[in-house]
Design a protein around this motif. Structure first.
Motif, short mmCIF file in Angstrom:
data_model
loop_
_atom_site.label_atom_id
_atom_site.label_comp_id
_atom_site.label_asym_id
_atom_site.label_seq_id
_atom_site.Cartn_x
_atom_site.Cartn_y
_atom_site.Cartn_z
N GLU A 32 26.65 0.59 18.46
CA GLU A 32 26.63 1.75 19.50
C GLU A 32 26.27 0.88 20.77
O GLU A 32 26.74 1.16 21.91
CB GLU A 32 25.83 2.83 19.12
N LYS A 35 29.09 -1.12 21.86
CA LYS A 35 30.21 -0.03 22.78
C LYS A 35 29.61 0.38 24.03
O LYS A 35 30.46 0.39 25.09
CB LYS A 35 30.30 1.04 21.71
N THR A 38 30.18 -2.37 26.71
CA THR A 38 31.39 -2.69 27.08
C THR A 38 32.41 -1.46 27.57
O THR A 38 33.56 -1.71 27.63
CB THR A 38 32.18 -3.43 26.00
N ASN A 39 31.62 -0.38 27.87
CA ASN A 39 32.27 0.88 27.89
C ASN A 39 32.22 0.70 29.68
O ASN A 39 32.07 1.99 30.30
CB ASN A 39 31.54 2.04 27.64
N PHE A 58 32.69 -6.66 15.57
CA PHE A 58 32.81 -5.93 17.02
C PHE A 58 34.07 -6.44 17.42
O PHE A 58 34.70 -5.59 18.42
CB PHE A 58 31.37 -5.73 18.14
N PHE A 62 37.31 -4.52 18.93
CA PHE A 62 37.31 -4.32 20.51
C PHE A 62 38.80 -4.98 20.76
O PHE A 62 39.55 -4.56 21.67
CB PHE A 62 36.27 -5.14 21.09
#
Length: 196
Positions: A32, A35, A38-39, A58, A62
């Protein structure tokens, strides 16, 4: 101009220790963290990753989700900690408190027993870094790697002595984004633009 993102892996199973080349997977929290980092607004052109599972798992997902080319690079592995691999700081202190203190104070002169000297680690990391700058000039590249690797690059970019790398805090799931251009002599100039 290139845009390079250095993403540290998230929290890892097994807790805090000198993990180095030990290949433990991420926790759910660690996934998490990556994530969340990179959001953002960046649209990457490719992903380059350390082959160790805490980065590669990951990076694979991704890259697949965003239809990006993915490259594995051994030079982006963490420093090898020799006999300290998998040990906690307290375990090392119990065995020999002076060794760890010397490493923390001056890692350039005091490597972990049978570990990778900092100068060798720095050379391989900067070889990978320069490769990215040369072969992917003008691209937006996400590099998924480790805290030590990011510290070496930050020392290089900020012109700090590499022996001071342990003074730089790099949290799990941290993303450092840099704009890289070249000067009139074709020397790369990196500018840190964000830290998440």
């Amino acid at each position: 101009m290139s845009l390079l993102g250095l993403l540290r892996h998230g929290e890892v199973q097994g807790g805090e220790c000198f993990r180095g080349h030990t290949d433990d997977p991420l926790t759910d929290i660690g996934l998490e963290q990556m994530k969340a980092a990179t959001n953002g607004d960046y649209h990457w052109d490719r992903v380059i990753t350390s082959p160790l599972e805490r980065c590669a798992s990951f990076a694979r997902t991704f890259a697949m989700q965003h239809s990006l080319p993915l490259t594995f690079d051994d030079r982006l592995k963490e420093m090898y900690f020799g006999t300290w691999e998998g040990c906690t700081a307290s375990e090392i202190i119990d065995e020999d408190p002076n060794l760890l203190t010397k490493f923390w104070t001056d890692p350039d002169k005091h490597s972990p027993p049978y570990g990778e000297p900092l100068s060798i680690f720095q050379a391989r990391v900067l070889d990978a870094w320069n490769n990215v700058l040369y072969y992917h000039a003008g691209q937006r590249v996400l590099i998924v790697t480790h805290g030590g690797v990011i510290r070496v690059v930050l020392c290089h970019v900020q012109q700090r002595p590499v022996g001071k790398l342990l003074e730089i805090e790099v949290k799990h799931g941290a993303l450092y984004t840099m704009r890289v251009s070249v000067d009139a002599k074709q020397i790369p100039i990196a500018e840190l633009i964000t830290q998440v």
